[in-house]
Scaffold this motif. Structure first.
Motif, PDB file in Angstrom:
ATOM      1  N   UNK A  55      -5.841  -8.738   9.647  1.00  0.00           N
ATOM      2  CA  UNK A  55      -5.299  -9.951   9.562  1.00  0.00           C
ATOM      3  C   UNK A  55      -4.041 -10.175   8.731  1.00  0.00           C
ATOM      4  N   UNK A  56      -3.374 -11.526   8.901  1.00  0.00           N
ATOM      5  CA  UNK A  56      -1.990 -11.267   8.252  1.00  0.00           C
ATOM      6  C   UNK A  56      -1.903 -10.983   6.981  1.00  0.00           C
ATOM      7  N   UNK A  57      -0.915 -10.261   6.546  1.00  0.00           N
ATOM      8  CA  UNK A  57      -0.710  -9.861   5.198  1.00  0.00           C
ATOM      9  C   UNK A  57      -1.519  -8.521   4.913  1.00  0.00           C
ATOM     10  N   UNK A  58      -2.086  -8.202   6.173  1.00  0.00           N
ATOM     11  CA  UNK A  58      -2.599  -6.641   6.079  1.00  0.00           C
ATOM     12  C   UNK A  58      -2.188  -5.703   7.042  1.00  0.00           C
ATOM     13  N   UNK A  59      -2.331  -4.537   6.652  1.00  0.00           N
ATOM     14  CA  UNK A  59      -2.014  -3.452   7.458  1.00  0.00           C
ATOM     15  C   UNK A  59      -0.709  -3.505   8.216  1.00  0.00           C
ATOM     16  N   UNK A  60      -0.586  -3.427   9.699  1.00  0.00           N
ATOM     17  CA  UNK A  60       0.284  -3.405  10.448  1.00  0.00           C
ATOM     18  C   UNK A  60       0.571  -4.862  10.751  1.00  0.00           C
ATOM     19  N   UNK A  61       0.221  -6.052  10.292  1.00  0.00           N
ATOM     20  CA  UNK A  61       0.403  -7.357  10.764  1.00  0.00           C
ATOM     21  C   UNK A  61       1.323  -8.005   9.985  1.00  0.00           C
ATOM     22  N   UNK A  62       2.140  -9.081  10.441  1.00  0.00           N
ATOM     23  CA  UNK A  62       2.975  -9.507   9.747  1.00  0.00           C
ATOM     24  C   UNK A  62       2.404 -10.849   8.766  1.00  0.00           C
ATOM     25  N   UNK A  63       3.158 -11.662   8.154  1.00  0.00           N
ATOM     26  CA  UNK A  63       2.860 -12.695   7.383  1.00  0.00           C
ATOM     27  C   UNK A  63       4.038 -13.573   7.153  1.00  0.00           C
ATOM     28  N   UNK A  64       4.010 -14.885   8.135  1.00  0.00           N
ATOM     29  CA  UNK A  64       4.635 -16.043   8.062  1.00  0.00           C
ATOM     30  C   UNK A  64       4.437 -16.755   6.980  1.00  0.00           C
ATOM     31  N   UNK A  65       5.326 -17.427   6.270  1.00  0.00           N
ATOM     32  CA  UNK A  65       5.137 -18.341   5.431  1.00  0.00           C
ATOM     33  C   UNK A  65       5.458 -19.897   6.065  1.00  0.00           C
ATOM     34  N   UNK A  66       4.967 -20.893   5.809  1.00  0.00           N
ATOM     35  CA  UNK A  66       3.821 -21.032   4.719  1.00  0.00           C
ATOM     36  C   UNK A  66       2.569 -20.909   5.125  1.00  0.00           C
ATOM     37  N   UNK A  67       1.438 -20.193   4.315  1.00  0.00           N
ATOM     38  CA  UNK A  67       0.195 -20.176   4.945  1.00  0.00           C
ATOM     39  C   UNK A  67      -0.768 -21.340   4.944  1.00  0.00           C
TER      40      UNK A  67
END
Length: 258
Positions: A55-67
């Protein structure tokens, strides 16, 4: 491992194994795709393709803001669409909340399996400001405190257990997932007391609950089943202490969708 692109461009890491009808595994708090490996093996042994993802913000996934919770629903939809036209979805704990939210937003789900969704139905809910307090700790470079706060207030673990976790070798890994506590707390706030849209989904739904689990989870599963016309409650004695038993759970999936 491969990456699929969510609607907002976030790269979501996906692990696929086996062949057959796809079953997407949606992990709970602090979980990443490798944590679902044993469950994936059991699902593959039943003749399905197993798909786990970070899931986003975990492991090898990204994290685009805003959430927003809708962004994670879009992540799950992207994973399903990369697997084919539709998929069976198994969500555990906060992953069950996400899976239900995605179904309510029209994700192409054939059958929904919700394992011990942590719904409180308006009773003893965490403070509305919990996501903001968690985010502040993360932004201030205090990820360990965010993890502990989420465990105490978001999950409701006893303080003695939280201290044991803090003293364990696992704690350093948990701090790398601190940003995800903000997202889990946000999803819980949006789904813990489910509205008519969540309860009225037409997707066939199986709600799973094990034994010796947290009282809030034991209470939530039958309450949710009673309120969802398309749902059935299944007790899984092999699953204990809020942990999925892979063979038993894979067998339940096969019995209902095979």
């Amino acid at each position: 491992m491969q990456h699929v692109s969510s609607a907002d461009g976030t790269a979501i890491a996906v692990h696929r194994s086996g062949s057959g009808r796809p079953v997407v595994i949606v992990g709970g708090a602090f979980s990443t795709a490798p944590d679902g490996a044993r469950l994936a093996e059991a699902i593959v042994a039943r003749g399905f393709e197993a798909i786990a993802f970070d899931r986003r913000a975990r492991g090898d996934s990204g994290d685009t803001k805003p959430y927003a919770p809708e962004r994670e629903a879009e992540d799950l939809t992207a994973v399903i669409e990369a697997a084919g036209d539709s998929a069976i979805v198994l969500g555990h704990s906060s992953g069950a909340l996400l899976a239900l939210l995605a179904a309510a937003h029209g994700a192409p789900i054939e059958h929904l399996f919700l394992s011990e969704p942590p719904m409180r139905f308006g009773k003893d809910e965490p403070g509305d400001d919990l996501p903001q307090r968690l985010q502040s700790l993360v932004d201030e470079g205090r990820p360990g405190e965010a993890v502990t706060l989420f465990q105490l207030e978001g999950v409701g673990l006893p303080p003695a257990m939280v201290e044991q976790i803090k003293a364990s070798s696992l704690f350093e890994h948990l701090t790398t997932l601190a940003q995800s506590t903000v997202y889990d707390a946000t999803i819980a706030a949006a789904t813990s007391n489910p509205d008519a849209r969540l309860l009225g989904i037409a997707v066939p739904t199986t709600i799973l609950v094990g034994v010796e689990t947290m009282p809030v989870l034991e209470r939530a599963a039958p309450m949710l089943a009673e309120r969802m016309p398309a749902a059935e409650l299944v007790r899984v004695p092999e699953s204990r202490n809020h942990a999925i038993d892979p063979p038993a759970t894979a067998a339940i999936i096969a019995e209902r969708v095979g």
